[in-house]
Scaffold this motif. Structure first.
Motif, PDB file in Angstrom:
ATOM      1  N   MET A  26       0.854  -0.958   0.144  1.00 40.15           N
ATOM      2  CA  MET A  26      -0.092   0.072   0.174  1.00 40.15           C
ATOM      3  C   MET A  26       1.075   0.854   0.145  1.00 40.15           C
ATOM      4  SD  MET A  26      -2.420  -1.604   3.034  1.00 40.15           S
ATOM      5  CE  MET A  26      -3.205  -3.004   2.804  1.00 40.15           C
ATOM      6  N   PRO A  27      -0.035   2.304  -0.707  1.00 39.55           N
ATOM      7  CA  PRO A  27       1.141   4.033  -0.936  1.00 39.55           C
ATOM      8  C   PRO A  27       1.728   4.261   0.250  1.00 39.55           C
ATOM      9  CG  PRO A  27       0.007   3.119  -2.127  1.00 39.55           C
ATOM     10  CD  PRO A  27      -0.811   2.266  -1.120  1.00 39.55           C
ATOM     11  N   SER A  28       0.762   4.310   1.555  1.00 39.35           N
ATOM     12  CA  SER A  28       0.316   4.931   2.936  1.00 39.35           C
ATOM     13  C   SER A  28      -0.348   3.747   3.889  1.00 39.35           C
ATOM     14  CB  SER A  28       0.897   6.171   2.477  1.00 39.35           C
ATOM     15  OG  SER A  28      -0.816   6.080   2.462  1.00 39.35           O
ATOM     16  N   ALA A  29       0.197   3.876   5.261  1.00 43.05           N
ATOM     17  CA  ALA A  29      -1.180   3.370   6.573  1.00 43.05           C
ATOM     18  C   ALA A  29      -2.777   3.786   6.147  1.00 43.05           C
ATOM     19  CB  ALA A  29      -0.491   3.946   7.089  1.00 43.05           C
ATOM     20  N   HIS A  30      -2.364   4.815   5.340  1.00 37.50           N
ATOM     21  CA  HIS A  30      -3.746   5.581   5.416  1.00 37.50           C
ATOM     22  C   HIS A  30      -4.465   5.172   4.188  1.00 37.50           C
ATOM     23  CE1 HIS A  30      -3.816   8.419   8.605  1.00 37.50           C
ATOM     24  NE2 HIS A  30      -2.544   9.003   8.040  1.00 37.50           N
ATOM     25  N   ALA A  31      -3.691   4.414   3.374  1.00 39.23           N
ATOM     26  CA  ALA A  31      -4.471   4.226   1.860  1.00 39.23           C
ATOM     27  C   ALA A  31      -4.856   2.458   2.005  1.00 39.23           C
ATOM     28  CB  ALA A  31      -3.165   4.405   1.034  1.00 39.23           C
ATOM     29  N   ALA A  32      -5.013   2.382   3.181  1.00 38.00           N
ATOM     30  CA  ALA A  32      -5.722   1.012   4.008  1.00 38.00           C
ATOM     31  C   ALA A  32      -6.632   1.182   3.179  1.00 38.00           C
ATOM     32  CB  ALA A  32      -5.065   0.217   4.920  1.00 38.00           C
ATOM     33  N   ASP A  33      -6.865   0.533   2.635  1.00 36.10           N
ATOM     34  CA  ASP A  33      -8.422   1.458   1.929  1.00 36.10           C
ATOM     35  C   ASP A  33      -9.091   0.219   1.168  1.00 36.10           C
ATOM     36  OD1 ASP A  33     -11.298   1.921   0.365  1.00 36.10           O
ATOM     37  OD2 ASP A  33     -10.981   2.832   2.073  1.00 36.10           O
ATOM     38  N   VAL A  34     -10.171  -0.320   1.390  1.00 37.03           N
ATOM     39  CA  VAL A  34     -11.104  -1.269   0.382  1.00 37.03           C
ATOM     40  C   VAL A  34     -10.722  -1.471  -1.139  1.00 37.03           C
ATOM     41  CG1 VAL A  34     -13.404  -0.918   0.751  1.00 37.03           C
ATOM     42  CG2 VAL A  34     -12.545  -3.059   0.078  1.00 37.03           C
ATOM     43  N   ALA A  35     -11.041  -0.630  -1.420  1.00 40.48           N
ATOM     44  CA  ALA A  35     -11.095   0.313  -2.440  1.00 40.48           C
ATOM     45  C   ALA A  35      -9.389  -0.117  -3.768  1.00 40.48           C
ATOM     46  CB  ALA A  35     -11.063   1.786  -3.000  1.00 40.48           C
ATOM     47  N   GLN A  36      -8.379  -0.448  -2.786  1.00 41.49           N
ATOM     48  CA  GLN A  36      -7.286  -0.864  -2.841  1.00 41.49           C
ATOM     49  C   GLN A  36      -6.900  -2.323  -3.589  1.00 41.49           C
ATOM     50  OE1 GLN A  36      -4.113   0.806  -3.290  1.00 41.49           O
ATOM     51  NE2 GLN A  36      -5.262   3.255  -2.430  1.00 41.49           N
ATOM     52  N   ARG A  37      -7.537  -3.221  -3.147  1.00 42.86           N
ATOM     53  CA  ARG A  37      -7.816  -4.323  -3.629  1.00 42.86           C
ATOM     54  C   ARG A  37      -8.205  -5.224  -5.265  1.00 42.86           C
ATOM     55  NH1 ARG A  37     -10.601  -7.329   0.780  1.00 42.86           N
ATOM     56  NH2 ARG A  37     -10.714  -4.831   1.619  1.00 42.86           N
ATOM     57  N   PRO A  38      -7.825  -5.598  -5.355  1.00 39.03           N
ATOM     58  CA  PRO A  38      -8.749  -6.030  -6.127  1.00 39.03           C
ATOM     59  C   PRO A  38      -9.811  -6.635  -6.314  1.00 39.03           C
ATOM     60  CG  PRO A  38      -6.991  -7.498  -6.621  1.00 39.03           C
ATOM     61  CD  PRO A  38      -6.221  -6.288  -5.215  1.00 39.03           C
ATOM     62  N   LYS A  39     -10.598  -6.545  -7.515  1.00 35.90           N
ATOM     63  CA  LYS A  39     -11.935  -7.602  -7.780  1.00 35.90           C
ATOM     64  C   LYS A  39     -11.444  -8.764  -8.363  1.00 35.90           C
ATOM     65  CE  LYS A  39     -15.285  -3.186  -7.846  1.00 35.90           C
ATOM     66  NZ  LYS A  39     -16.096  -2.783  -8.276  1.00 35.90           N
ATOM     67  N   ARG A  40     -11.971  -9.449  -7.602  1.00 40.74           N
ATOM     68  CA  ARG A  40     -12.271 -10.643  -9.049  1.00 40.74           C
ATOM     69  C   ARG A  40     -13.570 -11.642  -8.917  1.00 40.74           C
ATOM     70  NH1 ARG A  40      -8.946 -10.170  -3.976  1.00 40.74           N
ATOM     71  NH2 ARG A  40      -6.629 -10.866  -5.139  1.00 40.74           N
ATOM     72  N   LEU A  41     -13.076 -12.574 -10.102  1.00 36.53           N
ATOM     73  CA  LEU A  41     -14.951 -13.309 -10.068  1.00 36.53           C
ATOM     74  C   LEU A  41     -14.882 -14.999 -10.423  1.00 36.53           C
ATOM     75  CD1 LEU A  41     -17.656 -13.655 -11.998  1.00 36.53           C
ATOM     76  CD2 LEU A  41     -15.717 -14.104 -14.047  1.00 36.53           C
ATOM     77  N   GLN A  42     -15.325 -15.715  -9.708  1.00 41.46           N
ATOM     78  CA  GLN A  42     -15.617 -16.666  -9.144  1.00 41.46           C
ATOM     79  C   GLN A  42     -16.683 -17.527  -9.948  1.00 41.46           C
ATOM     80  OE1 GLN A  42     -12.959 -19.084  -8.437  1.00 41.46           O
ATOM     81  NE2 GLN A  42     -11.591 -17.582  -8.788  1.00 41.46           N
ATOM     82  N   VAL A  43     -16.566 -18.952 -10.551  1.00 41.72           N
ATOM     83  CA  VAL A  43     -18.227 -19.299 -10.744  1.00 41.72           C
ATOM     84  C   VAL A  43     -17.522 -20.718 -10.803  1.00 41.72           C
ATOM     85  CG1 VAL A  43     -19.069 -19.820 -13.051  1.00 41.72           C
ATOM     86  CG2 VAL A  43     -17.451 -17.963 -13.250  1.00 41.72           C
ATOM     87  N   PHE A  44     -18.647 -21.600 -10.179  1.00 41.44           N
ATOM     88  CA  PHE A  44     -18.400 -22.447  -9.607  1.00 41.44           C
ATOM     89  C   PHE A  44     -20.652 -23.145 -10.709  1.00 41.44           C
ATOM     90  CE2 PHE A  44     -20.104 -26.068  -6.578  1.00 41.44           C
ATOM     91  CZ  PHE A  44     -19.211 -26.600  -5.737  1.00 41.44           C
ATOM     92  N   TYR A  45     -19.899 -24.723 -11.237  1.00 41.95           N
ATOM     93  CA  TYR A  45     -20.732 -24.691 -12.160  1.00 41.95           C
ATOM     94  C   TYR A  45     -20.878 -26.299 -11.450  1.00 41.95           C
ATOM     95  CZ  TYR A  45     -22.632 -26.812 -16.714  1.00 41.95           C
ATOM     96  OH  TYR A  45     -23.952 -27.054 -17.501  1.00 41.95           O
ATOM     97  N   THR A  46     -22.060 -26.565 -11.706  1.00 40.82           N
ATOM     98  CA  THR A  46     -22.287 -28.387 -11.307  1.00 40.82           C
ATOM     99  C   THR A  46     -23.409 -28.833 -12.409  1.00 40.82           C
ATOM    100  OG1 THR A  46     -24.714 -27.719  -9.861  1.00 40.82           O
ATOM    101  CG2 THR A  46     -23.020 -28.437  -8.600  1.00 40.82           C
TER     102      THR A  46
END
Length: 446
Positions: A30-50
């Motif tokens: 993280m750029p700084s302690a104040h930047a520890a925000d959820v928006a810094q984290r990447p979005k992901r996709l998971q698909v579970f198929y039966t």
């Protein structure tokens, strides 16, 4: 106190003899302690198929909105009730025959993530559409080491166990890189592990074989680099790094144990390759854990998991169902067969619950993997006996959507609307997908 240190790159890896390991998300990135925000984290996709549809009376919730009751098939998701949205009424119009020969699986399976009509062919001139997961992967570009990870419990079939008049390519997987390129699935845990942490592109053949013979841990190869990096991290990051390495070692040991265990007569008959556990539940959890580990290390942000290829004839004697799954799906409204199919459906749902819990338990920055992941669970059919592709059993979860709801949409609403809404939640700037008429507002509206 403001921290002005240069952040650690998200692409930092641990290097060793002939191998490399990505790192989990750390505060040092993280750029700084104040930047520890959820928006810094990447979005992901998971698909579970039966595969092979559902016994819908045992699946469909009673009640709507927040006032709904989980039926027997969905009861394993009770611990996650507030984090799931059950959607009924969605369908895939493109799975209709449209003048083609009678078939079900060969059109419905490829339509599941593409919203496209599959060309009828048993040859190499296959054609469908680009799947939603691959649209997201293309949007991410080279942000990760692996664009996407396609896992399955079944090896791909090249002949037999495929729908009449349709290539096996249509039922082997659900991910399509382009309308003419379906992506192959991997069912062998060893192959997955080596793809994540060292395969033919990273580890030369001589070193790879030597490592397998010694059953050495990949962590032993990166120990020196790990010690160097650890000295530069804070206490919290050192703890996260240790947890990640422990998880990696535990999974590797499970893969090694599966390879060294003598196969049962049933496994020999199936000609299972080394690395695939004989026990279905052990195999399932191992594959899910590998998918979780790949996300934790940010090796990939896109994953699809098939509990079985469409038209799977797997039997489940361990839960009292020695009958073929596919044959039970054509139950002819026989109560005994429907009850057995419901048992299989519920059993599969326990592993979806396991995946959700693992995502919740896996740290990602200050939160968990679950917080920033869109999770889709579904099948290509509702009522499997009728090959009903217009009332699909879909569950949406993950921190990107509001949970604790049962949404009933107008019957026949295209699932492409849901896939479009999912892409928008993942910040992909598209206005249409498949045969969509617009994003599914019921999913995103509070």
């Amino acid at each position: 106190m403001r921290i002005t240190r240069k952040p650690l790159s998200r692409r930092t890896i641990l290097r060793g003899v002939g191998t490399a390991m990505a790192l989990p998300y750390l505060e040092a990135m993280m750029p700084s302690a104040h930047a520890a925000d959820v928006a810094q984290r990447p979005k992901r996709l998971q698909v579970f198929y039966t595969p092979n549809g559902m016994t819908m009376p045992e699946y469909r919730p009673t009640g709507e909105g927040v006032d709904f009751t989980l039926p027997a098939t969905l009861e394993p998701l009770a611990p996650h009730r507030d984090a799931i949205t059950v959607i009924t009424g969605l369908g895939h119009p493109q799975a209709a025959a449209m003048g083609d020969a009678p078939a079900g699986h060969g059109r419905s399976c490829p339509a599941f993530l593409t919203g496209a009509h599959a060309r009828q062919t048993e040859g190499t001139d296959i054609r469908c559409g680009t799947s939603m997961d691959q649209v997201f992967a293309a949007h991410l570009g080279d942000a990760t080491q692996i664009p996407s990870l396609e896992l399955s419990m079944d090896q791909a079939s090249m002949a037999g166990s495929c729908d009449i008049n349709y290539s096996c390519a249509y039922t082997n997987g659900i991910s399509w890189l382009t309308p003419t390129v379906p992506l192959p699935v991997t069912a062998n845990p060893r192959a997955v592990f080596e793809r994540l942490f060292g395969d033919g592109e990273v580890l030369d053949e001589k070193s790879r074989l030597a490592r397998l013979r010694k059953q050495a841990s990949i962590l032993d190869y990166v120990m020196e680099d790990t010690a160097r990096l650890s000295g530069k991290l804070g206490m919290a990051d050192r703890h996260k790094l240790a947890e990640y390495l422990d998880a990696t070692r535990a999974i590797e040991k499970r893969v090694q144990r599966a390879e060294s265990s003598p196969p049962s007569p049933q496994a020999k008959a199936m000609k299972q390759p080394p690395g695939i556990p004989d026990d279905f539940a052990e195999h399932m959890k191992l594959m899910i854990d590998l998918q979780i580990l790949a996300m934790q290390a940010d090796i990939t942000r896109v994953g699809t998991f098939m509990v079985g290829r469409e038209i799977s004839n797997r039997t489940y004697p361990e839960i009292g169902v020695p009958d073929s799954h596919h044959m039970l799906s054509h139950h002819g409204n026989n109560p005994d067969k429907m009850a057995k199919l419901a048992v299989i459906n519920r059993y599969h749902m326990t592993f979806f619950a396991y995946m959700l819990q693992r995502m919740k338990d896996t740290k990602d920055g200050e939160g968990s993997l679950f917080d920033r992941t869109l999770v889709l669970r579904g099948s290509a059919f509702g009522d499997s006996n009728e090959h009903d592709y217009m009332d699909l059993p879909v569950v949406v979860s993950g921190g990107l959507v509001k949970g604790g709801r049962h949404i009933k949409v107008e019957h026949g609403t295209s699932m492409s609307n849901l896939l479009l809404a999912g892409l928008n939640l993942l910040d992909v700037p598209v206005t249409s997908f498949g045969d969509s008429t617009g994003p599914l507002r019921e999913l995103t509206d509070a």
